[in-house]
Design an enzyme around this catalytic site. Structure first.
Site, short mmCIF file in Angstrom:
data_model
loop_
_atom_site.label_atom_id
_atom_site.label_comp_id
_atom_site.label_asym_id
_atom_site.label_seq_id
_atom_site.Cartn_x
_atom_site.Cartn_y
_atom_site.Cartn_z
N ASN A 19 0.60 -21.60 22.12
CA ASN A 19 -0.67 -21.31 21.45
C ASN A 19 -1.58 -20.38 22.26
O ASN A 19 -2.57 -19.86 21.75
CB ASN A 19 -1.43 -22.60 21.15
CG ASN A 19 -1.76 -23.38 22.40
OD1 ASN A 19 -0.88 -24.07 22.92
ND2 ASN A 19 -2.98 -23.28 22.91
N THR A 20 -1.22 -20.14 23.52
CA THR A 20 -2.08 -19.31 24.35
C THR A 20 -1.28 -18.70 25.49
O THR A 20 -0.14 -19.09 25.76
CB THR A 20 -3.24 -20.14 24.93
OG1 THR A 20 -4.18 -19.27 25.57
CG2 THR A 20 -2.76 -21.17 25.94
N TYR B 95 1.28 -28.95 41.62
CA TYR B 95 1.91 -27.92 40.79
C TYR B 95 3.11 -27.32 41.53
O TYR B 95 4.19 -27.14 40.94
CB TYR B 95 0.88 -26.84 40.47
CG TYR B 95 1.41 -25.64 39.72
CD1 TYR B 95 1.55 -25.66 38.34
CD2 TYR B 95 1.73 -24.47 40.40
CE1 TYR B 95 2.01 -24.53 37.64
CE2 TYR B 95 2.18 -23.35 39.72
CZ TYR B 95 2.32 -23.39 38.35
OH TYR B 95 2.77 -22.28 37.67
#
Length: 326
Positions: A56-57, A209
């Site tokens: 979506n992005t 991360y």
């Protein structure tokens, strides 16, 4: 104002300063371009089906956009219905491809991943490309209802489970490609299996991360080994240092500094999508598996831990056990 201050001010106000700064910015931006341009690649994907998570992005949206332009049936795997619908509308309008569809999934939830996979297996006759793109960074400590640290659930365990649930469909659709977005920061990652459940983790900047991105490569390499002879390839890729929403969980100061520097030195989301697209569609990457691609579409060696085959077997088995219980 002193004479010395005036002289420095004269330097910065001089037209030569503005011109040289603009030229430097242009040179840096040109150097960000990879050796492969998706716009010059004529590969078509008509009759092919592709899934892109986090579409979506950012990078995911531009990857999906490229696949749609090539005529693929594209499934946007998104968590937010509102943002996913907006991306769906934009991609359809810009590419003229109506065969683009939204399917909701929260990759941090194993129940959501299983439901998404169940629906895909019911609705889709084939799957030729799977891009594991969705990821988070800088998220504060949180344990999901499955008992996993949320960054590990989102960045690794959810995509790991999704990939394995869709493997049989991809084998039947071969040749097929699995692309998992990792990061050059995996070099700073560590392997500690207690991390999966949030133990012994230091939540500072992108530390967690980095660990998850190392696991991405390790398990992708082991998956590739297990898929030998099936016609399904699996590779990991570093998209570059990209200005995307992945930093939304950082402080406004960190985001501000990153964005200021990024104007000159970092890639846009569209530029960051190039190396994953290369892995997914380029003719020269056909048959290549168990490799790590850099942001300029070149094959490079990952960190030593990512090349440890014994560790890869153990990591994969641990992830299988963790996700099979759910």
């Amino acid at each position: 104002m002193s004479d010395s201050e005036m002289s420095w001010l004269d330097v910065f106000c001089h037209p030569l300063w503005a011109v040289s700064t603009a030229l430097l910015a242009l040179v840096v931006r040109l150097q960000r371009r990879g050796r492969w341009d998706p716009r010059t690649c004529n590969v078509q994907l008509k009759g092919k089906t592709a899934i892109v998570t986090g579409a979506n992005t950012g990078i995911g949206k531009f990857i999906a956009m490229d696949f749609a332009r090539r005529g693929a049936r594209v499934i946007l795997a998104c968590r937010s219905e509102a943002r996913g619908t907006a991306a769906l509308t934009e991609i359809r309008e810009k590419t003229g491809n109506a065969d683009v569809h939204l399917r909701l999934v929260d990759v941090s939830s194993m129940d959501s991943v299983r439901e998404f996979a169940r629906r895909i297996l019911e609705e889709e006759k084939a799957l030729h490309i799977l891009v594991n793109n969705a990821a988070i960074s800088g998220f504060p400590r949180q344990i999901t209802k499955d008992g996993f640290e949320i960054s590990f659930a989102t960045n690794h365990l959810g995509p790991f489970l999704l990939t394995n649930l869709l493997l049989d469909l991809m084998k039947r659709s071969a040749p097929a490609r699995i692309i998992t977005l990792s990061s050059v920061n995996h070099h700073k990652g560590q392997v500690d299996f207690s991390h999966f459940k949030g133990d012994n983790l230091v939540h500072s900047m992108d530390t967690v991360y980095n660990h998850t991105k190392l696991h991405n490569i390790i398990c992708t390499n082991e998956l590739a080994r297990r898929l030998q002879g099936t016609g399904v390839t699996a590779n990991s890729v570093h998209p570059g240092i990209v200005m995307t929403e992945v930093l939304r969980n950082y402080s406004i100061i960190i985001r501000g500094i990153f964005n200021l520097i990024g104007i000159f030195f970092f890639k846009s989301a569209e530029e960051g999508a190039v190396s994953p697209i290369y892995c997914a569609v380029a003719e020269e990457t056909e048959g290549i598996t168990g490799k790590y691609f850099d942001s300029d579409c070149s094959l490079v060696l990952p960190a030593p831990l990512a090349r440890d085959t014994a560790l890869a077997v153990k990591d994969f088995e641990v992830c299988e056990r963790l996700t099979s219980k759910l």
